[in-house]
Write a protein that holds these residues in place. Structure first.
Motif, PDB file in Angstrom:
ATOM      1  N   SER A 120     -19.948   0.048  11.340  1.00  0.00           N
ATOM      2  CA  SER A 120     -19.235  -1.232  11.339  1.00  0.00           C
ATOM      3  C   SER A 120     -19.679  -2.110  12.501  1.00  0.00           C
ATOM      4  N   GLY A 123     -17.999   0.749   7.688  1.00  0.00           N
ATOM      5  CA  GLY A 123     -18.329  -0.673   7.589  1.00  0.00           C
ATOM      6  C   GLY A 123     -19.113  -0.992   6.327  1.00  0.00           C
ATOM      7  N   GLU A 181     -19.940  -7.499   6.280  1.00  0.00           N
ATOM      8  CA  GLU A 181     -19.164  -7.915   7.449  1.00  0.00           C
ATOM      9  C   GLU A 181     -20.045  -8.466   8.567  1.00  0.00           C
ATOM     10  N   ILE A 221     -15.210  -9.876  -1.375  1.00  0.00           N
ATOM     11  CA  ILE A 221     -15.772 -10.377  -0.114  1.00  0.00           C
ATOM     12  C   ILE A 221     -16.750 -11.514  -0.359  1.00  0.00           C
TER      13      ILE A 221
END
Length: 367
Positions: free
Chosen positions: A129, A233, A237, A294
């Motif tokens: 992440s 993750g 992102e 997303i």
């Protein structure tokens, strides 16, 4: 815009496409494309609006093909491969893949990318992440004090291997007050201490061991994602807020994701029956519903090779326009290949002298 893509502007539909990008309309669907013309459309999207672009395609081969075509038309593009899934003890992961993945992730983290190409596999695999990556960065600053023993422990934690002399990316050496860290296959960072305080930081050439440039600070990143055994993750992102996401054949991407997840269920069942350990990554992949939730926050562009649709807002390119682009692409890339000639490099006297450097010389000389 390249000479190849300029030919695309003759199409009556392209100005409409470029205007939709500027106005951040989403999704934009453009049909009737070949692989070469897809690369040209991606380049035009980048040239008309300087925002970063993530290209998602349906498999690794197509991702590599898109990267190759984008490079051929002069784009700064990186490809982040999927992670190998280790299911048996004797399997070995490719270090090249591990390094390529972390290098791409770090470039995304530092917002150093223009165009990133990934496959459906990379899209759904859990990765280190963004928040946790920030905890795995070593920062060195001239005149600051550090504990050498702690540094050695942290470098090992980041995946670096201690050697007598740095031999390539992912190795480090400590000789007296000199710490060498290989950050690529060719370049390293030499940190010289005076007691616990950093006296100098310099880049150096790994092959010759000669210093090349003095710097005041440096950040050392992990060698691979293996620093986190259970990553949670997703590559999305790491995107910037104004990122453009381009789907290459979204129906194929969705089908590929569906097949991967179904295959994973069978593989997990098989491993459990054989009393084998189930790799973490197999049980924690993202599904398409999670991904689309997303990606809907970004401007989406859908590229398709087929040219039939009931969507009245879709842009359909004429076959002759696409053919013109392909002809120009192959004409220019063929000329470039023909112009390349192999010229063997002669070793300079400086390089020959550098080969004679001994281990003891490296401890005291200013290279």
């Amino acid at each position: 815009m390249s000479e190849i893509t300029e030919n695309f502007l003759d199409s009556n539909d392209i100005p409409e496409f470029l205007e939709k990008i500027k106005e951040k309309i989403s999704p934009i669907k453009i049909l009737g494309l070949s692989d070469v013309s897809k690369a040209c459309v991606i380049q035009m999207a980048k040239s008309v609006d300087k925002r970063p672009i993530l290209v998602i395609t349906y498999n690794e081969l197509q991702a590599q093909n898109l990267q190759k075509n984008l490079k051929a038309i002069g784009q700064n593009v990186i490809y982040i491969p999927k992670k190998d899934i280790i299911t048996y003890e004797y399997d070995a992961q490719s270090m090249d893949i591990l390094h390529s993945r972390i290098d791409g992730i770090i470039k995304l983290y530092n917002e150093e990318t223009e165009i990133v190409v990934i496959s459906a596999e990379t899209l759904i695999q859990p990765i280190l992440s963004k928040k946790k990556l920030s905890n795995y960065i070593l920062k060195f600053l001239v005149a600051n004090e550090y504990n050498i023993e702690e540094i050695k422990e942290k470098l090992v934690l980041l995946g670096y291997e201690r050697c007598d002399l740095t031999q390539g990316k992912g190795t480090f050496s400590l000789r007296g007050d000199i710490l060498d860290i290989a950050i690529t296959s060719k370049q390293g960072v030499r940190i010289e201490f005076f007691g616990d305080e950093i006296d100098q930081i310099r880049y150096y050439d790994i092959q010759t061991q000669r210093s090349t440039e003095n710097i005041n600070q440096i950040k050392i990143y992990p060698v691979s994602e293996e620093v986190e055994k259970e990553p949670n993750g997703n590559i999305l992102e790491y995107l910037e807020k104004d990122n453009i996401i381009i789907f290459d054949e979204i129906s194929k991407i969705e089908l590929r994701v569906k097949n991967i997840l179904e295959d994973n269920i069978l593989l997990i069942k098989n491993l459990i029956e054989k009393e084998k350990q189930v790799p973490y990554i197999l049980e924690h992949m993202y599904n398409m519903e999670q991904i689309l939730k997303i990606t809907n926050d970004y401007q989406n562009i859908n590229l398709e090779s087929q040219d039939l649709t009931s969507d009245k807002d879709a842009i359909i390119l004429k076959h002759e326009d696409v053919k013109k682009i392909e002809d120009k692409f192959y004409e220019i890339t063929k000329q470039e290949r023909e112009q390349r000639t192999y010229k063997p490099k002669r070793r300079s006297s400086e390089f020959r002298d550098a080969e004679k450097i001994t281990f003891s010389d490296l401890r005291i000389g200013d290279y």
